[in-house]
Design an enzyme around this catalytic site. Sequence first.
Site, PDB file in Angstrom:
ATOM      1  N   CYS A   1      -2.563 -47.228 -31.165  1.00  0.00           N
ATOM      2  CA  CYS A   1      -1.600 -48.149 -30.691  1.00  0.00           C
ATOM      3  C   CYS A   1      -0.928 -47.619 -29.364  1.00  0.00           C
ATOM      4  CB  CYS A   1      -0.704 -48.738 -31.558  1.00  0.00           C
ATOM      5  SG  CYS A   1      -1.267 -49.804 -32.828  1.00  0.00           S
TER       6      CYS A   1
ATOM      7  N   ILE B   1       1.282 -47.977 -39.952  1.00  0.00           N
ATOM      8  CA  ILE B   1       1.635 -48.393 -41.509  1.00  0.00           C
ATOM      9  C   ILE B   1       2.035 -47.188 -42.298  1.00  0.00           C
ATOM     10  CG2 ILE B   1       0.110 -49.458 -42.977  1.00  0.00           C
ATOM     11  CD1 ILE B   1      -1.933 -50.137 -41.013  1.00  0.00           C
TER      12      ILE B   1
ATOM     13  N   TYR C   1      -0.550 -52.916 -34.427  1.00  0.00           N
ATOM     14  CA  TYR C   1      -0.175 -51.764 -35.339  1.00  0.00           C
ATOM     15  C   TYR C   1      -1.639 -50.877 -35.591  1.00  0.00           C
ATOM     16  CZ  TYR C   1      -2.012 -54.990 -38.997  1.00  0.00           C
ATOM     17  OH  TYR C   1      -2.628 -55.766 -39.876  1.00  0.00           O
ATOM     18  N   CYS C   2      -1.643 -49.763 -36.157  1.00  0.00           N
ATOM     19  CA  CYS C   2      -2.455 -49.058 -36.893  1.00  0.00           C
ATOM     20  C   CYS C   2      -2.078 -48.071 -37.942  1.00  0.00           C
ATOM     21  CB  CYS C   2      -3.266 -48.308 -35.561  1.00  0.00           C
ATOM     22  SG  CYS C   2      -2.407 -47.084 -34.596  1.00  0.00           S
ATOM     23  N   THR C   3      -2.969 -47.007 -38.346  1.00  0.00           N
ATOM     24  CA  THR C   3      -2.668 -46.550 -39.462  1.00  0.00           C
ATOM     25  C   THR C   3      -1.561 -45.750 -38.937  1.00  0.00           C
ATOM     26  OG1 THR C   3      -4.957 -46.394 -39.907  1.00  0.00           O
ATOM     27  CG2 THR C   3      -3.633 -44.649 -40.966  1.00  0.00           C
TER      28      THR C   3
END
Length: 328
Positions: free
Chosen positions: A190, A212, A183-185
Site C-alpha cells: 500500500c 491488516i 489495505y494489504c497484509t
Amino acid sequence: MSEKIRVLLYYKYVSIENAQEYAAKHLEFCKSIGLKGRILIADEGINGTVSGDYETTQKYMDWVHSDERFADLWFKIDEENQQAFRKMFVRYKKEIVHLGLEDNNFDSDINPLETTGEYLNPKQFKEALLDEDTVVLDTRNDYEYDLGHFRGAIRPDIRNFRELPQWVRDNKDKFMEKRVVVYCTGGVRCEKFSGWMVREGFKDVGQLHGGIATYGKDPEVQGELWDGAMYVFDDRISVPINHVNPTVVSKDYFDGTPCERYVNCANPFCNKQIFASEENETKYVRGCSPECRAHERNRYVQENGLSRQEWAERLEAIGESLPEFVGA
C-alpha cells in the site's frame, strides 16, 4: 512445554547502497543465529517475514536496529507454537514491491518516502469502513481476498497485485472523485500503490498503516469488520484477525461448506490454490478437476503411496475413472 516461536513481519523503504552485497551479509548473519524466513532486499528498501525462538528473534531485531538505516524499523510480532518457515532465504531484487506498470519496467520513480497515501491508524480505518462515501480497495491477490477481507471492500477482478494498476485505470471513473482507502497484509504494498494512485490524480487516498496485521492486534478495534482469516506467505497460511465476532467466508471448493483450509491442486502443472477439508482432499485426491485427479504426476497419490487400484477406487467412488495408461 516447548518455547513459543515468534514471527516477525516488517518492511522499510530506505535507500540501500550496495544492496546486493548487503543481502549476502544479511543472509550470513541470519544463518549464524539459526533464523528462518524469507527476506527481500533492494535498492529501495527491505521487506521480510522471519521466525525463531525468543532469543533468536531478539538477536535479529537488535542487529537490524543497530544499523542507523533501520533504527526505527517497525517489527510486527506474532507468537506461534511452531516455526513458520523451514529455511532461510535472503534475495536481492530490483524492488521490494513491483507494480508491473506497462510504461515503466521498474517502479523506482514511485518513491513512498516522497509520495504516498495518508496513513490511517486502525480506529481511523474502521471509521472509513463505516463511511458510505468512502471506497475501500483490497490491493492483494485474489486468493488472499477469498480467505478473508474487510467488510464491504472491493475485490478487483484481478488474479494478482501486478494487475491492479491497470484495473484501477480501467475503472477510475467510478471512484476518481471519491475518497479511496487501500489495505494489504503488512503495509508494504500500500505504501507504493497509494503513492501511485496519488500520481494518477486521485485527490484523497488513504492507507491502513501497518496493514491488516496491525488492525487485528489493535486493542480498541480488535479486528472488527474483518470477515474470514488473513492469508500469510508462510507455513501458517492463515491467521485470525477479528477477535470480536469472527466469521468464515471462504467455502470448500468441492461442497461449498465453510472452510479456511487452503491446499494446492495435486497436479504440479496446475497447482491451483483451493479450499478443501481433509475429508474432501482425501476423497478427491486433492485434484481440482477430473484431469488433475487422474494426472499421472498427481502429488497426493505420490505423497500417500496409493497403489493404482486404490487410486482408481477413489475416482470410481466419485463417478470418474483412471485412464489405463496412468499409473500402470
